[in-house]
Design an enzyme around this catalytic site. Structure first.
Site, PDB file in Angstrom:
ATOM      1  N   GLU A 172       0.819  -1.234   0.000  1.00  0.00           N
ATOM      2  CA  GLU A 172       0.000   0.000   0.000  1.00  0.00           C
ATOM      3  C   GLU A 172       0.847   1.276   0.000  1.00  0.00           C
ATOM      4  OE1 GLU A 172      -3.094  -0.053   3.015  1.00  0.00           O
ATOM      5  OE2 GLU A 172      -4.177  -1.614   1.929  1.00  0.00           O
ATOM      6  N   GLU A 291      -5.817  -8.354  -0.006  1.00  0.00           N
ATOM      7  CA  GLU A 291      -6.518  -7.961   1.231  1.00  0.00           C
ATOM      8  C   GLU A 291      -7.972  -7.717   0.856  1.00  0.00           C
ATOM      9  OE1 GLU A 291      -4.892  -4.953   3.849  1.00  0.00           O
ATOM     10  OE2 GLU A 291      -2.851  -5.485   3.255  1.00  0.00           O
TER      11      GLU A 291
HETATM   12  O1  AHR Z   1      -5.323  -5.525   7.119  1.00  0.00           O
HETATM   13  C1  AHR Z   1      -5.211  -4.360   7.870  1.00  0.00           C
HETATM   14  C2  AHR Z   1      -4.483  -3.254   7.136  1.00  0.00           C
HETATM   15  O2  AHR Z   1      -5.256  -2.826   6.063  1.00  0.00           O
HETATM   16  C3  AHR Z   1      -3.169  -3.616   6.492  1.00  0.00           C
HETATM   17  O3  AHR Z   1      -2.107  -3.519   7.362  1.00  0.00           O
HETATM   18  C4  AHR Z   1      -3.028  -2.611   5.406  1.00  0.00           C
HETATM   19  O4  AHR Z   1      -2.304  -3.102   4.308  1.00  0.00           O
HETATM   20  C5  AHR Z   1      -4.457  -2.242   5.048  1.00  0.00           C
HETATM   21  O5  AHR Z   1      -4.648  -0.884   5.033  1.00  0.00           O
END
Ligand code: AHR
Length: 502
Positions: A172, A291
């Site tokens: 990210e 994610e």
């Molecule tokens: O999964 C929680 C967080 O969400 C992670 O650390 C990040 O990559 C995303 O913003």
């Protein structure tokens, strides 16, 4: 109201990718410490892994585990987590305002993946660090022996290389919250040079470039375009991240979250293909949706900033309800539908933090509501994904306008002769009668039909009531010849399995 679904085993999208049912372990909150790793827990094995958690992980059916972050990785020194535990440094973790003991590191993670029978997927720090540290980690992990770092791994007890195939080039880095946040041009160059150098050690690695942290980012799509312009021939995947929660109590839009995921994937694929076309490349970049989940992020954001540097504090320990489980089932339908391009995905996260598994440090581990649609899909989505185009009633949503009430996908496994249908009724109020035409020359019989729904969509599982919400048999499935009929209750996720012959 009826929805008609035609299943034809010739209308294939792609094989079910074994990596589609991955998850994510981050050093965040209690995911690792008192989650999967707790040496003083009564169920702990000789490595300190909670056996009750391992049992649930195996039941969940996850295959790939992304590690060690997340935001955490962007200020992490992997070397802190190797060598004798007593010698490991304690550090501040800036991502989650926590204290990191480093008691759990690379070797522990790899041991745990063996115990859980899952494939590791490793992220390198491209926030505070760069090419050299990524190369060092790769040498330490994957080179057999005879170099300073591979021999150090052996000295630390791992004779065989870890042979990690899939690597994320940072996390990210488009997000201003990320330690070491970068512009697309800065990140694209760094990711390209890191990938090029890693491939000098092993050209066969599978590399993931960071896409956008969400499709709501102002840089969405231009980020992907620029990053891929730098990295196209050097990486295999671009990542997507998406979290969903109901906004202002808008359950209808929440149940239709898959609409957003569909659009997100289609946009990223179109952007990647545009870059490929401009480069006159025949290569296709796939999506690692590494994610995704339901996350009540607005609750976390409403909290005052942490002042303590606690060890494994409770962060985002969501208690999921039935509506959340139905949404998770729907998101899996979206991922399966895109199996031609989404070939890896990680439910974020695995234990305690926005997770399908919860633990009590002094007690048991239990499955959340969201555990069930994931486990059933991971177990029964086999063979080829089939394209379905359900017809039928529309349901109104504030965010997406009118959407088809019923969403569906199927998988057909030629080897075992099994057909699995995954069905979602996104209408918050109305049941729908599903009329399924099974377009196959083989005689099918019903194996089982299970649904996740309930009259109280707010029902949850807890330590005291771990099985309050479980999948329930669908009572009224009728199979006559090639036609199956069943009722999909309002706000429900359902799996129907058929076998061939018999
Ligand atoms: O999964 C929680 C967080 O969400 C992670 O650390 C990040 O990559 C995303 O913003």
């Amino acid at each position: 109201m009826e929805a008609h679904i035609y299943v034809d085993h010739r209308f294939t999208i792609a094989p079910v990718s074994p990596r589609l049912f991955g998850s994510f372990v981050e050093h965040m909150g209690r995911c690792v410490y008192t989650g999967l790793f707790q040496p003083d827990h009564p169920t702990a094995d000789e490595f300190g892994f909670r056996r009750d958690v391992l049992d649930l992980v195996r039941r969940l059916g996850v295959n790939t585990i992304r590690y060690p972050g997340g935001n955490f990785v962007s200020n992490y020194r992997w070397e802190d987590g190797i060598g004798p535990a007593a010698d490991r440094p304690t550090r501040l973790d800036l991502a989650w305002h926590s204290t990191e003991s480093n008691a759990f590191g690379l070797h522990e993670f790899m041991q745990w993946t063996h115990a859980a029978q899952v494939e590791p997927m490793m992220a390198v720090n491209l926030g505070t660090r760069g090419i050299q540290e990524a190369l060092d980690l790769l040498e330490y992990a994957n080179v057999r022996s005879g170099t300073a770092l591979s021999d150090k791994r052996i000295a630390n007890g791992a004779k065989e290389p870890f042979d990690i195939r899939m690597w994320c080039l940072g996390n990210e880095l488009d997000g201003p919250w990320q330690v070491g946040h970068k512009t697309a041009a800065e990140y694209g160059r760094l990711a390209a040079e890191t990938a090029r150098a890693m491939r000098l050690i092993d050209p066969s690695l599978e590399l993931v470039a960071c896409g956008s942290s969400s499709s709501a980012m102002t840089t969405f799509a231009s980020w992907e375009r620029e990053v891929l312009a730098h990295t196209y021939e050097l990486v295999d995947f671009i990542s997507c991240h998406a979290y969903y929660e109901p906004e202002n109590g808008d359950v209808a839009s929440f149940l239709a979250s898959g609409t957003d995921m569909d659009h997100f994937i289609d946009s990223v694929v179109a952007t990647a293909d545009h870059v490929g076309a401009r480069l006159k490349s025949r290569k296709k970049i796939n999506v690692s949706f590494d994610e995704w989940n339901v996350w009540y992020l607005s609750r976390l954001q409403a909290l005052p900033p942490a002042t303590e540097w606690s060890v494994a504090p409770r962060i985002s320990e969501e208690t999921y309800d039935i509506a959340d489980a139905v949404v998770v089932g729907g998101l899996l339908i979206s991922l399966l539908r895109h199996s031609d391009r989404v070939t890896a995905a990680s439910l974020a996260q695995l234990v305690n933090v926005i997770a399908p598994i919860s633990t009590d440090p002094e007690g048991a581990a239990w499955p959340q509501t969201t555990f069930h649609p994931f486990a059933l899909t991971a177990r029964h989505a086999r063979g080829q994904v089939l394209r379905l185009e359900p017809t039928g009633p529309l349901t109104a949503t504030e965010r997406y306008g009118e959407v088809r009430a019923v969403d569906a996908v199927a998988t057909w496994d030629d080897d075992s002769g099994s057909l699995a249908l995954f069905l979602l009724n996104r209408s918050p109020a109305d049941p729908v009668e599903a009329v399924v035409t099974l377009g196959t020359s083989q005689q099918l019989y019903l194996v089982e039909a299970l649904t996740v729904t309930g009259s109280d969509l707010r029902a949850t599982n807890t330590a005291e009531h771990p099985d309050r919400v479980v999948p329930l048999p669908v009572p009224d499935v009728k199979l006559e010849g090639q036609c199956a009929r069943l009722t999909l209750l309002a706000a429900s996720w359902t799996i129907v399995r058929f076998g061939a012959g018999g």
